[in-house]
Design an enzyme around this catalytic site. Sequence first.
Site, mmCIF file in Angstrom:
data_model
loop_
_atom_site.group_PDB
_atom_site.id
_atom_site.type_symbol
_atom_site.label_atom_id
_atom_site.label_comp_id
_atom_site.label_asym_id
_atom_site.label_seq_id
_atom_site.Cartn_x
_atom_site.Cartn_y
_atom_site.Cartn_z
ATOM 1 N N LYS A 1 0.847 -1.189 0.000
ATOM 2 C CA LYS A 1 0.000 0.000 0.000
ATOM 3 C C LYS A 1 0.884 1.242 0.000
ATOM 4 O O LYS A 1 1.484 1.589 1.010
ATOM 5 C CB LYS A 1 -0.920 0.038 1.222
ATOM 6 C CG LYS A 1 -1.923 1.171 1.140
ATOM 7 C CD LYS A 1 -2.176 1.807 2.474
ATOM 8 C CE LYS A 1 -2.889 3.136 2.316
ATOM 9 N NZ LYS A 1 -2.038 4.151 1.651
ATOM 10 N N GLY B 1 6.542 5.309 8.657
ATOM 11 C CA GLY B 1 5.695 6.489 8.787
ATOM 12 C C GLY B 1 5.819 7.080 10.177
ATOM 13 O O GLY B 1 6.834 6.909 10.861
ATOM 14 N N SER B 2 4.779 7.740 10.618
ATOM 15 C CA SER B 2 4.830 8.445 11.891
ATOM 16 C C SER B 2 4.722 7.475 13.061
ATOM 17 O O SER B 2 4.159 6.376 12.948
ATOM 18 C CB SER B 2 3.692 9.464 11.971
ATOM 19 O OG SER B 2 2.443 8.806 12.143
ATOM 20 N N THR B 3 5.243 7.898 14.201
ATOM 21 C CA THR B 3 5.168 7.073 15.405
ATOM 22 C C THR B 3 3.723 6.843 15.822
ATOM 23 O O THR B 3 3.351 5.740 16.229
ATOM 24 C CB THR B 3 5.969 7.733 16.540
ATOM 25 O OG1 THR B 3 7.357 7.769 16.155
ATOM 26 C CG2 THR B 3 5.838 6.959 17.837
ATOM 27 N N GLU B 4 2.897 7.871 15.716
ATOM 28 C CA GLU B 4 1.491 7.739 16.109
ATOM 29 C C GLU B 4 0.782 6.660 15.291
ATOM 30 O O GLU B 4 0.101 5.791 15.844
ATOM 31 C CB GLU B 4 0.778 9.079 15.946
ATOM 32 C CG GLU B 4 -0.691 9.053 16.329
ATOM 33 C CD GLU B 4 -1.395 10.373 16.094
ATOM 34 O OE1 GLU B 4 -2.548 10.520 16.537
ATOM 35 O OE2 GLU B 4 -0.791 11.276 15.453
ATOM 36 N N GLU C 1 9.382 1.443 11.043
ATOM 37 C CA GLU C 1 10.421 2.483 10.920
ATOM 38 C C GLU C 1 9.693 3.806 11.048
ATOM 39 O O GLU C 1 8.940 4.201 10.163
ATOM 40 C CB GLU C 1 11.153 2.333 9.583
ATOM 41 C CG GLU C 1 12.480 3.086 9.539
ATOM 42 C CD GLU C 1 12.329 4.489 8.980
ATOM 43 O OE1 GLU C 1 12.278 5.454 9.790
ATOM 44 O OE2 GLU C 1 12.258 4.625 7.755
ATOM 45 N N CYS D 1 12.795 11.347 7.999
ATOM 46 C CA CYS D 1 12.706 10.911 9.396
ATOM 47 C C CYS D 1 14.047 11.007 10.109
ATOM 48 O O CYS D 1 14.100 11.202 11.325
ATOM 49 C CB CYS D 1 12.151 9.497 9.471
ATOM 50 S SG CYS D 1 13.003 8.298 8.436
ATOM 51 N N GLU E 1 8.819 16.098 16.404
ATOM 52 C CA GLU E 1 9.223 15.985 15.006
ATOM 53 C C GLU E 1 8.377 16.941 14.164
ATOM 54 O O GLU E 1 7.156 16.815 14.095
ATOM 55 C CB GLU E 1 9.052 14.553 14.504
ATOM 56 C CG GLU E 1 9.572 14.362 13.091
ATOM 57 C CD GLU E 1 9.473 12.913 12.614
ATOM 58 O OE1 GLU E 1 10.389 12.459 11.910
ATOM 59 O OE2 GLU E 1 8.472 12.245 12.952
#
Length: 501
Positions: A195, A248-251, A271, A305, A402
């Site tokens: 995706k 992608g993002s930590t969230e 990651e 990142c 970030e």
Amino acid sequence: MLNAAFKDYSLHPATAAFLARAHGLMIDGRSVAALAGRRRDVFDPASEEAFTTVAEASPEDVDLAVAAARRAFEGDWARVTPSQRGRMLNRMAELIETNGDELAELECLNSGKPLQFCRNVDIFGVADMFRYMAGWATKITGDTHNPSMPGEWHAYTLRQPVGVVGQILPWNFPMNMAAWKIAPALAAGCTIVLKPAEATPLTALRLAELALEAGIPAGVINVVTGKGSVIGDAITNHPGIDKVAFTGSTEVGQHIARNCVSSNLKKVSLELGGKSPVIVFPDADLDAAVAGIAGSIFFHAGQVCAAGSRLYVHEKIYDRVVEAVAAKAAGLKVGPGMLPDHDLGPVISRAQRESVMAYIEKGRAEGAEVLTGGRALGAKGHFVEPTVLAGTGPGMAVHDEEIFGPVLCAMRFGDEDLDAIAARANASPYGLSSSIWTRDLSVAHRLAKRIQSGIVNVNTHTSPDASLPYGGYKQSGWGRERGAEVLDLYTQIKAVAVKLA
């Protein structure tokens, strides 16, 4: 000229032909329409114009992609030998280079990254990842063991592919991240449901077409485009997927991890974000350090990142270094990546630009000094000036969080011992990348052991080599991509113990 309309770009004929097509989902080796018939626009972040469309998948389309990947895993792909897989991956590398102009333009148009970088760096890196992993296809082995149990034994381990993997890509490096995930999965013998990010789907679709041309069987790579919250959840909750890899993002990574645990306890690698420290000592090559600092935070408009967003400079050289970085930032040319001689393109979207600008304004409100930049640019396009902030520190949002934009926080340190310097560098929930600038290799090696990050670079901030593992400590993720270590993500160990007597 800061802005340009999409029609002003001069495109390679292959790029124009690709964009003119009605792009479907890639399922079982065919481009197919989404079951619900929906489509979504793809935008150029430099002009804000839609320039093509792609199919918008539903969870039912994901079901079809997973079924195709399962058939391939248990069928045609299972009969492909390791050496054949290696040759296919090498062929992919050749096709990427042959189609490099087209791929570079698609990446530039879709992500906003300057075309010169897409052509001169991305294409090499993507091809090199496939070549590197081609070499591993024949070297994935188990071990023999000597048990201490009574009797005679023949014991060994098998390293086998984990199965059908779901791979979810970010929008900042769509082609590179596709290569980082596709190549090792194929080398290990897995099949894929991929995706791409909803904003940047094009190069993933083109790579899937090139894979078929390289001889990779239908169903091995399936690509589903669409809304992240819908298709990402469908993949991460799907019982037919054995492992998920996400960048992608930590969230979002935390959300994905919860899905993987609560569905079928599938394996997951992540990651995620970073807030990377850059530490400059007085004995460093300051010209090289200034160039490296600027490159690490302003490249791709800071949407990296591993960007070096926290700068710590020894007080003896602080003014000289920070002034030089600010001067370099002020001299960078900002504009559409498709037009020549631009150093920075746009950020990916209006929402991202608003987020970056909100951080800059919050920094000002919290007492940061804007040494250069700090403005959004242009009536059209998502452009942000490269920005250097001084007077920042722990507790300020610009220091702690970030930003994912071209914003550098500069701070000074005195004659502290290495433990104290490392403590400042480590005072973050992230631990992805870092850099140390010094000629004293004793200092470099000692500090490298103390810094909590998955990558420590010395006298550079980047080391983009396929052989080096990439991943983070703490909230920067789980697992390692690139290098031999990435194969751990796509294989599992089976112990076989045979009692002989």
